[in-house]
Design a protein around this motif. Sequence first.
Motif, mmCIF file in Angstrom:
data_model
loop_
_atom_site.group_PDB
_atom_site.id
_atom_site.type_symbol
_atom_site.label_atom_id
_atom_site.label_comp_id
_atom_site.label_asym_id
_atom_site.label_seq_id
_atom_site.Cartn_x
_atom_site.Cartn_y
_atom_site.Cartn_z
ATOM 1 N N CYS A 13 30.432 1.342 -16.631
ATOM 2 C CA CYS A 13 31.693 1.860 -17.174
ATOM 3 C C CYS A 13 31.748 1.670 -18.689
ATOM 4 C CB CYS A 13 32.881 1.152 -16.520
ATOM 5 S SG CYS A 13 32.953 -0.611 -16.865
ATOM 6 N N PRO A 14 32.589 2.418 -19.390
ATOM 7 C CA PRO A 14 32.780 2.206 -20.826
ATOM 8 C C PRO A 14 33.251 0.768 -21.076
ATOM 9 C CG PRO A 14 33.843 4.235 -20.120
ATOM 10 C CD PRO A 14 33.433 3.522 -18.881
ATOM 11 N N THR A 15 32.695 0.138 -22.101
ATOM 12 C CA THR A 15 32.982 -1.272 -22.361
ATOM 13 C C THR A 15 33.335 -1.489 -23.829
ATOM 14 O OG1 THR A 15 31.458 -1.958 -20.602
ATOM 15 C CG2 THR A 15 32.054 -3.619 -22.245
ATOM 16 N N LEU A 16 34.433 -2.203 -24.054
ATOM 17 C CA LEU A 16 34.858 -2.593 -25.397
ATOM 18 C C LEU A 16 34.639 -4.094 -25.552
ATOM 19 C CD1 LEU A 16 36.353 -2.062 -28.127
ATOM 20 C CD2 LEU A 16 38.488 -2.546 -26.891
ATOM 21 N N ILE A 17 33.903 -4.479 -26.589
ATOM 22 C CA ILE A 17 33.623 -5.892 -26.861
ATOM 23 C C ILE A 17 34.289 -6.259 -28.176
ATOM 24 C CG2 ILE A 17 31.817 -7.611 -27.244
ATOM 25 C CD1 ILE A 17 29.927 -5.640 -25.706
ATOM 26 N N VAL A 18 35.234 -7.206 -28.134
ATOM 27 C CA VAL A 18 35.970 -7.647 -29.317
ATOM 28 C C VAL A 18 35.687 -9.131 -29.527
ATOM 29 C CG1 VAL A 18 38.214 -7.843 -30.431
ATOM 30 C CG2 VAL A 18 37.780 -5.956 -28.845
ATOM 31 N N HIS A 19 35.356 -9.499 -30.764
ATOM 32 C CA HIS A 19 34.976 -10.887 -31.022
ATOM 33 C C HIS A 19 35.366 -11.274 -32.448
ATOM 34 C CE1 HIS A 19 32.434 -13.972 -28.966
ATOM 35 N NE2 HIS A 19 32.400 -14.499 -30.188
ATOM 36 N N ALA A 20 35.771 -12.527 -32.636
ATOM 37 C CA ALA A 20 36.045 -13.044 -33.975
ATOM 38 C C ALA A 20 34.730 -13.323 -34.692
ATOM 39 C CB ALA A 20 36.879 -14.315 -33.891
ATOM 40 N N ARG A 21 34.635 -12.891 -35.933
ATOM 41 C CA ARG A 21 33.386 -13.079 -36.688
ATOM 42 C C ARG A 21 33.003 -14.559 -36.803
ATOM 43 N NH1 ARG A 21 35.229 -8.457 -39.628
ATOM 44 N NH2 ARG A 21 33.634 -6.822 -39.654
ATOM 45 N N ASP A 22 33.999 -15.416 -36.926
ATOM 46 C CA ASP A 22 33.731 -16.841 -37.129
ATOM 47 C C ASP A 22 34.250 -17.670 -35.963
ATOM 48 O OD1 ASP A 22 32.571 -16.538 -39.782
ATOM 49 O OD2 ASP A 22 34.594 -15.987 -40.416
ATOM 50 N N ASP A 23 34.124 -17.143 -34.755
ATOM 51 C CA ASP A 23 34.534 -17.856 -33.541
ATOM 52 C C ASP A 23 33.885 -19.238 -33.524
ATOM 53 O OD1 ASP A 23 34.850 -18.840 -30.890
ATOM 54 O OD2 ASP A 23 34.928 -16.818 -30.078
ATOM 55 N N ALA A 24 34.729 -20.279 -33.466
ATOM 56 C CA ALA A 24 34.218 -21.646 -33.519
ATOM 57 C C ALA A 24 33.714 -22.138 -32.168
ATOM 58 C CB ALA A 24 35.302 -22.594 -34.026
ATOM 59 N N ARG A 25 34.013 -21.427 -31.104
ATOM 60 C CA ARG A 25 33.592 -21.851 -29.765
ATOM 61 C C ARG A 25 32.377 -21.072 -29.277
ATOM 62 N NH1 ARG A 25 33.550 -26.103 -26.331
ATOM 63 N NH2 ARG A 25 33.320 -25.385 -24.183
ATOM 64 N N VAL A 26 32.415 -19.757 -29.432
ATOM 65 C CA VAL A 26 31.322 -18.888 -28.975
ATOM 66 C C VAL A 26 30.819 -18.087 -30.165
ATOM 67 C CG1 VAL A 26 30.681 -16.967 -27.473
ATOM 68 C CG2 VAL A 26 32.249 -18.722 -26.631
ATOM 69 N N PRO A 27 29.593 -18.300 -30.605
ATOM 70 C CA PRO A 27 29.077 -17.606 -31.793
ATOM 71 C C PRO A 27 29.088 -16.091 -31.632
ATOM 72 C CG PRO A 27 27.451 -19.157 -30.894
ATOM 73 C CD PRO A 27 28.623 -19.171 -29.977
ATOM 74 N N VAL A 28 29.261 -15.402 -32.749
ATOM 75 C CA VAL A 28 29.323 -13.950 -32.723
ATOM 76 C C VAL A 28 28.023 -13.346 -32.190
ATOM 77 C CG1 VAL A 28 28.460 -13.593 -35.074
ATOM 78 C CG2 VAL A 28 30.088 -11.952 -34.077
ATOM 79 N N ALA A 29 26.940 -14.095 -32.234
ATOM 80 C CA ALA A 29 25.673 -13.614 -31.685
ATOM 81 C C ALA A 29 25.796 -13.279 -30.211
ATOM 82 C CB ALA A 29 24.569 -14.661 -31.889
ATOM 83 N N GLN A 30 26.693 -13.955 -29.510
ATOM 84 C CA GLN A 30 26.887 -13.661 -28.090
ATOM 85 C C GLN A 30 27.517 -12.283 -27.884
ATOM 86 O OE1 GLN A 30 26.108 -15.348 -24.933
ATOM 87 N NE2 GLN A 30 24.611 -15.832 -26.527
ATOM 88 N N ALA A 31 28.420 -11.889 -28.786
ATOM 89 C CA ALA A 31 28.999 -10.544 -28.708
ATOM 90 C C ALA A 31 27.927 -9.497 -28.973
ATOM 91 C CB ALA A 31 30.141 -10.414 -29.718
ATOM 92 N N LEU A 32 27.062 -9.775 -29.937
ATOM 93 C CA LEU A 32 25.965 -8.852 -30.232
ATOM 94 C C LEU A 32 25.042 -8.718 -29.031
ATOM 95 C CD1 LEU A 32 25.097 -10.063 -33.852
ATOM 96 C CD2 LEU A 32 26.554 -8.141 -33.191
ATOM 97 N N GLU A 33 24.788 -9.827 -28.352
ATOM 98 C CA GLU A 33 23.927 -9.770 -27.171
ATOM 99 C C GLU A 33 24.558 -8.919 -26.074
ATOM 100 O OE1 GLU A 33 21.206 -12.801 -24.633
ATOM 101 O OE2 GLU A 33 23.299 -13.416 -24.824
ATOM 102 N N LEU A 34 25.856 -9.116 -25.833
ATOM 103 C CA LEU A 34 26.543 -8.317 -24.808
ATOM 104 C C LEU A 34 26.489 -6.832 -25.154
ATOM 105 C CD1 LEU A 34 29.678 -10.535 -24.121
ATOM 106 C CD2 LEU A 34 27.972 -9.850 -22.424
ATOM 107 N N ALA A 35 26.716 -6.507 -26.429
ATOM 108 C CA ALA A 35 26.692 -5.106 -26.851
ATOM 109 C C ALA A 35 25.303 -4.507 -26.683
ATOM 110 C CB ALA A 35 27.147 -4.994 -28.304
ATOM 111 N N THR A 36 24.272 -5.321 -26.826
ATOM 112 C CA THR A 36 22.897 -4.843 -26.644
ATOM 113 C C THR A 36 22.580 -4.645 -25.171
ATOM 114 O OG1 THR A 36 22.211 -6.039 -28.634
ATOM 115 C CG2 THR A 36 20.479 -5.378 -27.113
ATOM 116 N N LEU A 37 23.107 -5.520 -24.331
ATOM 117 C CA LEU A 37 22.779 -5.484 -22.904
ATOM 118 C C LEU A 37 23.537 -4.403 -22.135
ATOM 119 C CD1 LEU A 37 22.767 -9.341 -22.185
ATOM 120 C CD2 LEU A 37 20.772 -7.826 -22.221
ATOM 121 N N ILE A 38 24.800 -4.163 -22.490
ATOM 122 C CA ILE A 38 25.638 -3.219 -21.732
ATOM 123 C C ILE A 38 25.475 -1.818 -22.323
ATOM 124 C CG2 ILE A 38 27.993 -2.645 -21.056
ATOM 125 C CD1 ILE A 38 28.641 -5.639 -21.216
ATOM 126 N N PRO A 39 24.995 -0.860 -21.533
ATOM 127 C CA PRO A 39 24.626 0.466 -22.077
ATOM 128 C C PRO A 39 25.755 1.195 -22.795
ATOM 129 C CG PRO A 39 23.734 0.163 -19.863
ATOM 130 C CD PRO A 39 24.653 -0.990 -20.103
#
Length: 401
Positions: free
Chosen positions: A341-367
Amino acid sequence: MDGVVYRFGQYALDADRRRLSHDGQWVDVEPRALELLCLLVEHRDRTVSEDELYDRMGRGHAVSGATFAAWLRTARLAIGDSDTGQHVIRTVSPHGYQFVATTTADSSVPLSPPATAPTTEADHEVIRFCRSTDGTRIAFALTGEGPPLVKTANWLTHLDLDRTNPMWAHWFDGLTRGRQLIRYDERGCGLSEWTVSSFTLDDLVDDLDSVVDAAGLDRFPLLGVSQGGAVAVAYAARRPERVSHLVLTSAYARGQQIRAGSDDERDAAEVDLNIARAGWRSQDSSFLRYFASQFLADATPAEWDAFAAYQRQTTSASNGLRFIEDFTRIDVSGIAHQVTCPTLIVHARDDARVPVAQALELATLIPDSRLVLLDSRNHLFTAADPAWPTFLSHLYTFLGE
C-alpha cells in the motif's frame, strides 16, 4: 440503594444501572468486574473479606482464585488503579479489600452523559474489550466520528488516562478531525491484560487483528508511532487486503540491539538498555529523566518527571523491563518489502530516540513509500513543537489521496 451514583475523582459509578463513566464518557467494563467494583463501593466503610466476595460473586458457585484475580485487575484498571498503585481499591492483609477513594453518593440524579455541553470530535469515545488469539484481553477505544484511522499500540499508553495527559492529548484533537480514531492498549499495558506470557511480534500483530475485527473494520488506513511502526509494517505486509494507507512516524524497522553494526554501536545499545533497566528497577529519577529526555528532547526537567510518573501508571515494572528488552530486538526489515500500500514515513531529523537513518531504511525497504523529514528533536511530537501541525498536514493530505 436504587439510583445511587457514586462519584470519586473524575469517575462516576451508577450502581443501579451498572454504568461507569470518566469525565462524562462511558467506560466499557466487563460485567463481573463492574459488579465487583459496585460491591466494594457500596461497602466502602469496611474491609470486605475475600471469602465474602467469592460468595457474593459466585452466587452459589465456586469461584477460582485466578478468575477472581482477573475480575479484580479489570476493575482496578477501569478506574486507573493497579496492583501496585492502590489509590482506589486497597488490598488489606491478610485476605480482604477496601474501597478507599474519597466518595460522594448522590441518589437523586441517574448517571447520564452531559446533554448540553459543547463537544468536539474527540469527545465521542467508547472503550471496549476484546480477546486476542491467545485469549489475552485487549482494551480498545473508538474516538470521534467519520472514516476510520487505526493507530497501532505503542508503549506507553493508557486509554483512560491518555486524553488528559499532555504527552498525548493533542493527538486526539489532531487525529479525529473528520475521522474516527481506533486505538488500543498494548498487551501488558494500560487497560489491557497485564499478566501475559508472551510479547512476540506475532502476538502484537494478532492483537491488532483482533481489535479491527472487534471494531467491525474491513479496510482502513493504519498509523504506527515509534515501536508501533514495526507492528504496523508487519501487519500491512501480512494483511495487505485490509490496509489502504500506511503512515509511520518516529518508526524503525530494527530495534537498537539488532541494528547495532559496530562495537561502538553495540556498546551504546547496551548502555542505553542498562540505564532503562536501572530506572525501572530503582525508580531513580535521574535514570528515568534520561529515558524521558530521549522521547521529549525539548521538554523541561519537570516535564520529564511528569513523563516518568505517567509511565509508571501505564504498566508494572516487570512489564516495563520486558517491553524495553523485547523492543530492542524487534526486526521487520526482512518483510518490509512485502508492504504494497502507499506509505508515508515522517521522522524528526534530530530524533533523540530513533536515528533518522531508520526512517531512511524504511523508505528504502518499502516500495511505494515517500519520506518527509521535519525539523525537530522530539521522538514524540509535542503540542508546542512546530513539527506537529506540519505532520498533521502531511497526514491528512496523504490520506485524502
